[in-house]
Design an enzyme around this catalytic site. Structure first.
Site, mmCIF file in Angstrom:
data_model
loop_
_atom_site.group_PDB
_atom_site.id
_atom_site.type_symbol
_atom_site.label_atom_id
_atom_site.label_comp_id
_atom_site.label_asym_id
_atom_site.label_seq_id
_atom_site.Cartn_x
_atom_site.Cartn_y
_atom_site.Cartn_z
ATOM 1 N N SER A 1 0.812 -1.254 -0.247
ATOM 2 C CA SER A 1 0.107 -0.263 -0.035
ATOM 3 C C SER A 1 0.619 1.444 -0.231
ATOM 4 C CB SER A 1 -1.122 -0.023 1.347
ATOM 5 O OG SER A 1 -1.755 -1.039 1.551
HETATM 6 N N1 SAH Z 1 -0.698 -5.393 4.106
HETATM 7 C C1 SAH Z 1 0.199 -5.366 2.449
HETATM 8 C C2 SAH Z 1 -0.771 -5.068 1.565
HETATM 9 C C3 SAH Z 1 -0.810 -6.383 1.378
HETATM 10 S S1 SAH Z 1 -2.006 -6.534 -0.482
HETATM 11 C C4 SAH Z 1 1.290 -4.703 2.585
HETATM 12 O O1 SAH Z 1 1.695 -4.077 4.046
HETATM 13 O O2 SAH Z 1 2.285 -5.419 2.313
HETATM 14 C C5 SAH Z 1 -3.297 -7.674 0.302
HETATM 15 C C6 SAH Z 1 -2.441 -9.134 0.432
HETATM 16 O O3 SAH Z 1 -3.554 -9.768 0.875
HETATM 17 C C7 SAH Z 1 -2.449 -9.500 -0.450
HETATM 18 O O4 SAH Z 1 -1.300 -10.070 -0.061
HETATM 19 C C8 SAH Z 1 -3.119 -11.243 -0.897
HETATM 20 O O5 SAH Z 1 -2.869 -12.037 -1.444
HETATM 21 C C9 SAH Z 1 -3.889 -11.211 0.431
HETATM 22 N N2 SAH Z 1 -5.211 -11.495 0.936
HETATM 23 C C10 SAH Z 1 -6.294 -11.650 -0.371
HETATM 24 N N3 SAH Z 1 -6.871 -12.339 0.132
HETATM 25 C C11 SAH Z 1 -7.047 -12.615 1.373
HETATM 26 C C12 SAH Z 1 -7.625 -13.957 2.270
HETATM 27 N N4 SAH Z 1 -8.571 -14.388 2.865
HETATM 28 N N5 SAH Z 1 -6.535 -14.017 3.337
HETATM 29 C C13 SAH Z 1 -5.162 -13.908 4.157
HETATM 30 N N6 SAH Z 1 -4.910 -12.910 2.992
HETATM 31 C C14 SAH Z 1 -5.450 -12.378 1.792
#
Ligand code: SAH
Length: 221
Positions: A66
């Protein structure tokens, strides 16, 4: 913490002042946390020089880290202190979890893509984030065994608010979750009170999809 080129330290300080403080983030703990976490180590080598820019970046598997401001805004909205236990859904690069871990007592973070989960776990170990507990599973079920949490942060966009997140919050606990369609969402804050919940909207945002049992059914669109 290992040595890092001075240039990244300077870029990080500029990021905090121009993108985060200038836009009104004033929680001293949040500002200190984003000053400390080496964001460039949470992206691939080819993107390190862009890590402190005012935008999200790709981290592989069609996922993103993000934008710095969004991380700070969501963290501030959780109103964290050193005694709190936090659940994060969507570990991704691990950057948001590291920011939380600088403030909170313990961070529990769940990722559904195995390669991202492994990469983040290794980075947490390398950087000495021993208060981050990782898990590879569908985070739309939350983490029942470790509940209740003082705060829950969802870093992927959901079609609605899974009931289990409210159930797994302590009384007085805060949930931050982007809710909307697959292109645009509203950042929603839910506070769990003795009698029910209180909900406020923090503004528009755009996240990748929360995919799972209580989220979107498909990763592709
Ligand atoms: N907090 C992260 C943002 C990553 S983007 C950072 O600081 O980099 C969102 C992430 O959520 C992705 O890696 C995706 O694979 C994960 N995601 C999506 N659905 C999910 C679920 N049901 N359970 C766990 N992770 C999930």
């Amino acid at each position: 913490m290992e040595k890092e080129p001075l240039k990244y330290e300077r870029q990080r300080e500029e990021m905090v002042r121009k993108q985060i403080e200038a836009r009104g983030i004033d929680d001293a703990r949040v500002l200190e946390a984003v000053r400390r976490v080496p964001r460039h180590l949470f992206v691939g080598e080819a993107l390190m020089d862009q890590a402190y820019g005012d935008f999200p970046l790709p981290i592989g598997e069609r996922q993103t880290i993000s934008q710095p401001y969004i991380v700070a805004e969501m963290t501030q909205a959780l109103r964290l202190g050193p005694e709190h236990r936090v659940l994060e859904i969507g570990t991704g690069s691990g950057y948001q979890a590291a920011v939380l871990a600088e403030i909170a007592f313990r961070v529990y973070t769940i990722e559904r893509i195995h390669s991202l989960y492994i990469r983040a776990r290794r980075l947490f170990d390398r950087l000495g984030y021993h208060n981050i507990v990782t898990r590879y599973s569908d985070g739309t079920a939350g983490w029942e065994d470790e509940s209740p949490f003082d705060a829950i942060i969802v870093t992927a966009g959901a079609p609605g608010i899974p009931a289990c997140y409210i159930n797994q919050l302590a009384e007085g606990g805060r949930l931050i979750i982007p809710v909307g369609n697959e292109y645009t969402q509203e950042l929603i804050k839910v506070v769990k009170e003795a009698q029910g919940t209180r909900q406020t909207e923090l503004g528009g945002c755009r996240f990748v999809k929360l995919v799972g049992e209580a989220g979107w059914k498909e990763a592709d669109h």
